[in-house]
Design an enzyme around this catalytic site. Structure first.
Site, PDB file in Angstrom:
ATOM      1  N   ASP A  69       0.794  -1.334  -0.100  1.00 36.61           N
ATOM      2  CA  ASP A  69       0.039  -0.111  -0.115  1.00 36.61           C
ATOM      3  C   ASP A  69       0.775   1.341   0.002  1.00 36.61           C
ATOM      4  OD1 ASP A  69      -2.006  -1.444   0.143  1.00 36.61           O
ATOM      5  OD2 ASP A  69      -2.969  -0.803   2.019  1.00 36.61           O
ATOM      6  N   PHE A 119       2.368   1.819  -3.324  1.00 44.22           N
ATOM      7  CA  PHE A 119       1.388   2.485  -4.153  1.00 44.22           C
ATOM      8  C   PHE A 119       1.044   3.766  -3.946  1.00 44.22           C
ATOM      9  CE2 PHE A 119      -2.985   3.221  -5.573  1.00 44.22           C
ATOM     10  CZ  PHE A 119      -2.887   2.705  -6.869  1.00 44.22           C
ATOM     11  N   SER A 169     -13.045   7.928  -3.902  1.00 42.93           N
ATOM     12  CA  SER A 169     -11.842   7.394  -2.865  1.00 42.93           C
ATOM     13  C   SER A 169     -11.752   8.586  -1.859  1.00 42.93           C
ATOM     14  CB  SER A 169     -10.756   6.720  -3.325  1.00 42.93           C
ATOM     15  OG  SER A 169      -9.919   7.542  -3.709  1.00 42.93           O
ATOM     16  N   LEU A 170     -10.574   8.470  -1.122  1.00 45.23           N
ATOM     17  CA  LEU A 170     -10.266   9.359  -0.035  1.00 45.23           C
ATOM     18  C   LEU A 170      -9.016  10.046  -0.217  1.00 45.23           C
ATOM     19  CD1 LEU A 170     -11.717   7.815   3.317  1.00 45.23           C
ATOM     20  CD2 LEU A 170     -12.528   9.769   2.146  1.00 45.23           C
ATOM     21  N   GLU A 204     -13.346   8.379  12.359  1.00 43.98           N
ATOM     22  CA  GLU A 204     -13.754   6.933  12.295  1.00 43.98           C
ATOM     23  C   GLU A 204     -12.671   6.251  12.094  1.00 43.98           C
ATOM     24  OE1 GLU A 204     -16.467   6.694   9.122  1.00 43.98           O
ATOM     25  OE2 GLU A 204     -17.803   8.212  10.036  1.00 43.98           O
ATOM     26  N   LYS A 229     -10.327   3.406   9.526  1.00 45.54           N
ATOM     27  CA  LYS A 229     -10.503   3.367   8.355  1.00 45.54           C
ATOM     28  C   LYS A 229     -10.434   1.682   8.102  1.00 45.54           C
ATOM     29  CE  LYS A 229      -8.618   4.891   3.785  1.00 45.54           C
ATOM     30  NZ  LYS A 229      -8.710   3.319   3.082  1.00 45.54           N
ATOM     31  N   ASP A 236     -10.218  -1.794   6.257  1.00 46.39           N
ATOM     32  CA  ASP A 236      -9.475  -2.339   5.306  1.00 46.39           C
ATOM     33  C   ASP A 236     -10.115  -3.461   4.594  1.00 46.39           C
ATOM     34  OD1 ASP A 236      -7.315  -2.385   3.515  1.00 46.39           O
ATOM     35  OD2 ASP A 236      -6.044  -3.135   4.625  1.00 46.39           O
ATOM     36  N   ARG A 287     -17.570  -1.298  -5.651  1.00 42.35           N
ATOM     37  CA  ARG A 287     -17.281  -0.005  -6.296  1.00 42.35           C
ATOM     38  C   ARG A 287     -16.969  -0.039  -7.481  1.00 42.35           C
ATOM     39  NH1 ARG A 287     -12.375   3.718  -3.890  1.00 42.35           N
ATOM     40  NH2 ARG A 287     -11.068   2.200  -4.665  1.00 42.35           N
ATOM     41  N   GLU A 298     -18.130  -1.127   4.375  1.00 43.50           N
ATOM     42  CA  GLU A 298     -16.868  -1.857   4.210  1.00 43.50           C
ATOM     43  C   GLU A 298     -17.197  -3.513   4.366  1.00 43.50           C
ATOM     44  OE1 GLU A 298     -14.684   0.122   2.979  1.00 43.50           O
ATOM     45  OE2 GLU A 298     -12.897  -0.890   2.887  1.00 43.50           O
ATOM     46  N   TYR A 351     -21.598   5.492   5.766  1.00 42.86           N
ATOM     47  CA  TYR A 351     -21.844   6.471   4.941  1.00 42.86           C
ATOM     48  C   TYR A 351     -23.458   6.369   4.487  1.00 42.86           C
ATOM     49  CZ  TYR A 351     -20.989  10.080   1.463  1.00 42.86           C
ATOM     50  OH  TYR A 351     -20.845  11.318   0.419  1.00 42.86           O
ATOM     51  N   LYS A 404      -3.327   7.307   7.206  1.00 38.58           N
ATOM     52  CA  LYS A 404      -2.836   6.117   7.030  1.00 38.58           C
ATOM     53  C   LYS A 404      -1.944   5.495   8.076  1.00 38.58           C
ATOM     54  CE  LYS A 404      -3.388   4.312   2.817  1.00 38.58           C
ATOM     55  NZ  LYS A 404      -3.817   3.273   2.176  1.00 38.58           N
ATOM     56  N   CYS A 431      15.993 -31.961  -3.003  1.00 40.40           N
ATOM     57  CA  CYS A 431      15.235 -31.607  -1.839  1.00 40.40           C
ATOM     58  C   CYS A 431      16.437 -31.587  -0.674  1.00 40.40           C
ATOM     59  CB  CYS A 431      14.473 -32.919  -1.344  1.00 40.40           C
ATOM     60  SG  CYS A 431      13.704 -32.741   0.267  1.00 40.40           S
ATOM     61  N   CYS A 460      15.802 -34.734   1.846  1.00 44.08           N
ATOM     62  CA  CYS A 460      16.110 -36.024   1.572  1.00 44.08           C
ATOM     63  C   CYS A 460      16.834 -36.454   0.278  1.00 44.08           C
ATOM     64  CB  CYS A 460      14.685 -36.670   1.512  1.00 44.08           C
ATOM     65  SG  CYS A 460      13.876 -36.327  -0.169  1.00 44.08           S
ATOM     66  N   CYS A 517       8.877 -31.740  -3.499  1.00 40.87           N
ATOM     67  CA  CYS A 517      10.024 -33.095  -3.483  1.00 40.87           C
ATOM     68  C   CYS A 517       8.825 -34.174  -3.736  1.00 40.87           C
ATOM     69  CB  CYS A 517      10.474 -33.075  -2.192  1.00 40.87           C
ATOM     70  SG  CYS A 517      11.208 -34.885  -1.677  1.00 40.87           S
ATOM     71  N   CYS A 539      10.583 -38.995   2.864  1.00 41.22           N
ATOM     72  CA  CYS A 539      11.258 -37.407   3.100  1.00 41.22           C
ATOM     73  C   CYS A 539      10.654 -37.052   4.611  1.00 41.22           C
ATOM     74  CB  CYS A 539      10.617 -36.458   1.909  1.00 41.22           C
ATOM     75  SG  CYS A 539      11.280 -34.913   2.317  1.00 41.22           S
TER      76      CYS A 539
HETATM   77  S1  IVH Z   1     -15.986   7.133   3.710  1.00 41.02           S
HETATM   78  C1  IVH Z   1     -16.691   9.834  -0.269  1.00 41.02           C
HETATM   79  N1  IVH Z   1     -15.193   6.014   6.043  1.00 41.02           N
HETATM   80  O1  IVH Z   1     -11.577   3.778   2.168  1.00 41.02           O
HETATM   81  C2  IVH Z   1     -15.970   8.889   1.057  1.00 41.02           C
HETATM   82  N2  IVH Z   1     -14.330   5.227   3.701  1.00 41.02           N
HETATM   83  O2  IVH Z   1      -9.990   5.030   0.492  1.00 41.02           O
HETATM   84  C3  IVH Z   1     -16.613   7.683   1.254  1.00 41.02           C
HETATM   85  N3  IVH Z   1     -13.118   3.033   4.062  1.00 41.02           N
HETATM   86  O3  IVH Z   1     -13.419   3.559  -0.771  1.00 41.02           O
HETATM   87  C4  IVH Z   1     -15.804   6.963   1.941  1.00 41.02           C
HETATM   88  N4  IVH Z   1     -13.340   2.925   6.119  1.00 41.02           N
HETATM   89  O4  IVH Z   1     -13.961   1.721   0.883  1.00 41.02           O
HETATM   90  C5  IVH Z   1     -15.249   6.076   4.291  1.00 41.02           C
HETATM   91  N5  IVH Z   1     -14.853   4.902   7.696  1.00 41.02           N
HETATM   92  C6  IVH Z   1     -14.635   5.052   6.490  1.00 41.02           C
HETATM   93  C7  IVH Z   1     -14.037   4.037   5.707  1.00 41.02           C
HETATM   94  C8  IVH Z   1     -13.862   4.108   4.405  1.00 41.02           C
HETATM   95  C9  IVH Z   1     -12.823   2.430   5.039  1.00 41.02           C
HETATM   96  C10 IVH Z   1     -12.619   2.881   2.563  1.00 41.02           C
HETATM   97  C11 IVH Z   1     -13.762   3.022   1.530  1.00 41.02           C
HETATM   98  C12 IVH Z   1     -13.314   3.999   0.519  1.00 41.02           C
HETATM   99  C13 IVH Z   1     -11.683   3.788   0.937  1.00 41.02           C
HETATM  100  C14 IVH Z   1     -11.157   5.298   0.485  1.00 41.02           C
END
Ligand code: IVH
Length: 682
Positions: A39, A42, A98-99, A124, A126, A128, A147, A182, A235, A321, A418, A421, A436, A442
């Site tokens: 991650d 990326f 996404s965020l 909140e 996040k 995963d 999504r 999620e 949400y 993050k 191996c 063995c 093997c 073995c």
């Molecule tokens: S709010 C417009 N709240 O994170 C905002 N997202 O990187 C909508 N995610 O696609 C997202 N926990 O899959 C929101 N408490 C949380 C979250 C959350 C995980 C994920 C979600 C989103 C991604 C963004």
């Protein structure tokens, strides 16, 4: 800018290369569920691309990965299963964005400080997993979209309906609204699933996110139910919804029966936000599901609207993050481990390094292809990471530290024989692993087979652990699974750290295993790729070892879940005289090598409700309560009498008991009507 200078400019080249690389990484992450970049890598590459695009605005491209979210849409050619089914792709009512994210607490502080001073911020976790959009029309769940590419997603409603905490219907809610959240596979479930996959020699999932994503795209809702997904919702969207703040909306949703995290907090200033981050930075490790950060959202919806959106992300939210738990260290040596089925796993022996609370000296290098692709050799500095997994893994090497010149670097080649063995290794076409083939000679394979045989889901012989097996093997008392039934109390009691008492316990366990039913004995034999479920299906068709022994390839392939490869393995097993000798001894010992009358009559039809605790309450139209009890058990579930926080759902009929209803409401346990329940088990 003329063409010539454009070619010359390395930054422009870099920009193009990054776009290509990130596009590929998105595909591998979202569609194949096989991430190639961590991650953090990326995100770093994405930030660099954003930086370059800002420097070269003439290179703007709406198709750039900075302008759209990665797509999980499964092209139909890939999702079509045997029956040709695939998911329906549906346009989102509101795009799924996404965020913006950051690994730096300073940047998060800056973001908060730049907001209007009267702003409230909801913090909140996040989660995963993967995001899901649930549409409710007149109280009914009508769609559940992934999504996808942000504009349209796959409708996976049948799979979503297997998640006990997602209500199929809600009362008291607006006529039309959407809930987003999620979908996750809890750690415990993830580990159990991987263990099972290992036993069945299927590729392991890299982390719970990939496992959840792979699960949600399955075409068999019963298998999805068995795996035990979970969901948190965070949400709510729609026209003319009641509340004026994000927080209040979530609290209403909670009352309607949605699973909303308890970790949500409204913060009034930057200090409260930073306190929340600091608290969850460590506390998250005790959660049952994976989290990778904190999400900050402006609470007031009018203020959210004022702040608005960029092409990809809302301006009213940001994610912090957590730093990836990884370390750079020296790769001293590569050694090789031989598993129960003979698979050779390369292991990195490292300069010891501290990683999330423990010292790591060994990590997996997966397989030969991985080592070659990354060109990793002893002497390199490598990144070691503890993802979700128990076993740390190497995720890459440090390119920037000057390596000794190519000549000085040790040449790398995967062993041909191996390490345990000495047998020559084989590589089955299409598989990444070397193996093997010396199954019965073995040592780690012999011991591994015995460990598998006694394991809980197989013969369940308590007390005969890895160490004891090792000791008995070394003394020549245990050379194969049949030897277990020749062990005497004094053989075991003579072992170091084992007394008379434990010897008797082990022998009692061995004795009890003689009652273990045929399907589990078949699983315990450890025939390659014959896992627990497959063994059950085979045992139902071939109801004794004598009939199975003479089964033809075609007959075997006719069984659900048995393909040509498994059929080959079964036939090969019975063609080996050593196995026949072992089976003869097991028969003499009195093991169940045929389906008992009881098993023949047993109703265990599926695993659709595996792991679920279900309370029955009220009266029903289609079946009696007793019948429902039978169905729950037949589908692998547990019928329990009273509602607790462990209850998965309540099968609710007419006139449900008021006590139970109250308790269910308090604990947020969902209710399911009998039709819903019947659909669940088909
Ligand atoms: S709010 C417009 N709240 O994170 C905002 N997202 O990187 C909508 N995610 O696609 C997202 N926990 O899959 C929101 N408490 C949380 C979250 C959350 C995980 C994920 C979600 C989103 C991604 C963004």
């Amino acid at each position: 800018m003329d063409l010539f200078s454009e070619i010359e400019n390395p930054e422009r080249e870099e920009l193009r290369a990054l776009r290509k690389e990130l596009e590929e990484a998105n595909y591998k992450y979202y569609v194949l569920n096989m991430p190639t970049l961590s991650d953090r890598e990326f995100d770093e590459k994405m930030h660099r691309l954003q930086e370059l695009e800002a420097l070269y605005p003439d290179m703007f491209d709406p198709k750039s990965p900075t302008q759209h979210v990665g797509s999980d849409l499964v092209e139909s050619r890939k999702t079509k299963d045997k029956s040709g089914k695939t998911f329906e792709t549906v346009k989102h009512k509101y795009p799924m964005l996404s965020l913006a994210n950051s690994y730096s607490r300073e940047e998060i502080e800056d973001w908060v400080r730049k907001l209007p001073s009267d702003v409230e911020i909801v913090c909140e976790l996040k989660y995963d997993g993967l995001s899901i959009s649930l549409w409710y029309e007149n109280g009914q769940l009508v769609r559940a979209l992934t999504r996808g590419d942000g504009q349209q997603g796959d409708d996976v409603i049948a799979n979503i309906k297997t998640i006990p905490s997602i209500p199929w219907q809600v009362a008291g809610a607006p006529a039309h609204f959407e809930m987003r959240g999620e979908v996750l596979l809890p750690w415990e479930r993830f580990e159990a699933l991987n263990k099972e996959r290992e036993e069945q020699e299927e590729p392991l999932f890299a982390n719970p996110r990939n496992a959840a994503s792979g699960t949600l795209k399955l075409q068999d809702p019963r298998e999805v139910a068995r795996r035990g997904l979970e969901a948190y919702l965070y949400y709510m969207l729609g026209e003319n919804l009641p509340a004026k703040t994000h927080y209040d909306r979530l609290m209403s949703a909670k009352q309607w029966g949605f699973h909303i995290s308890d970790a949500i907090k409204v913060c009034k200033n930057v200090d409260e936000v930073m306190e929340y981050i600091a608290y969850w930075d460590t506390e998250r490790k005790n959660l049952p599901v994976a989290t990778d950060g904190i999400v900050l959202k402006v609470n007031n919806l009018a203020q959210q609207e004022e702040l608005g959106y960029t092409a990809k992300t809302p301006r009213w939210a940001i994610a912090y993050k957590f730093p990836a738990e990884r370390q750079l260290t020296l790769l001293k040596e590569i050694t090789y481990q031989v598993g129960r089925t003979g698979v050779i796993t390369p292991v990195a022996n490292l300069e010891p390094v501290q990683l999330s609370g423990t010292i790591v000296q060994r990590a997996t290098l997966h397989n030969e292809d991985f080592i070659r692709q990354l060109d990793i050799r002893p002497g390199d500095r490598v990144w070691v990471e503890k993802g979700g997994e128990i076993i740390p893994k190497i995720t890459g090497k440090e390119e920037s530290t000057p390596n000794p010149s190519l000549k000085e670097r040790e040449d790398y080649s995967f062993p041909t024989h191996c390490p345990e063995c000495g047998a020559e290794l084989v590589r089955v076409e299409g598989e990444a692993a070397w193996r093997c083939p010396n199954e019965s000679g073995c040592p780690p394979q012999i011991k591994g087979k015995i460990e598998h045989f006694v394991s809980r889901k197989a013969m369940n012989i308590d007390g005969l652990g890895e160490e004891t097996i090792d000791l008995l093997y070394k003394q020549g008392l245990l050379k194969n699974i049949a030897d277990i039934y020749s062990l005497r109390t004094e053989d075991i009691a003579a072992q170091e750290r084992l007394g008379e008492k434990s010897a008797q316990n082990i022998l009692a366990g061995i004795e009890a295993s003689k009652q273990v039913p045929w399907s589990r004995v078949l699983f315990a034999l450890g025939i390659r790729m014959v896992g627990e479920t497959t063994a059950k299906k085979i045992a139902r068709v071939f109801n004794s070892i004598d009939t199975l022994q003479w089964a033809t390839h075609d007959e075997l392939c006719a069984i659900e879940d048995v393909g040509p490869q498994i059929a080959d393995n079964i036939i090969a097993y019975f063609n080996d005289i050593r196995n026949l000798e072992i089976l003869e001894r097991l028969r003499e010992a009195g093991l169940q090598l045929a389906l008992s009358e009881e098993e023949k009559n047993s109703q265990s039809i599926s695993n659709a409700l595996q792991g679920l605790s279900i309370v029955i309450s009220g009266t029903f139209e289609h079946h009696s309560r007793d019948e429902y009890k039978g169905m729950i058990e037949a589908h692998g579930g547990k019928n329990v009498g009273s509602v607790s926080k462990k209850t998965s759902f309540i099968l609710a009929g007419e006139n449900m008991g008021p006590e139970k209803r109250k308790k269910a409401e308090e604990l947020g346990i969902p209710l399911k009507a009998e039709e819903e329940f019947l659909e669940m088990i088909q």
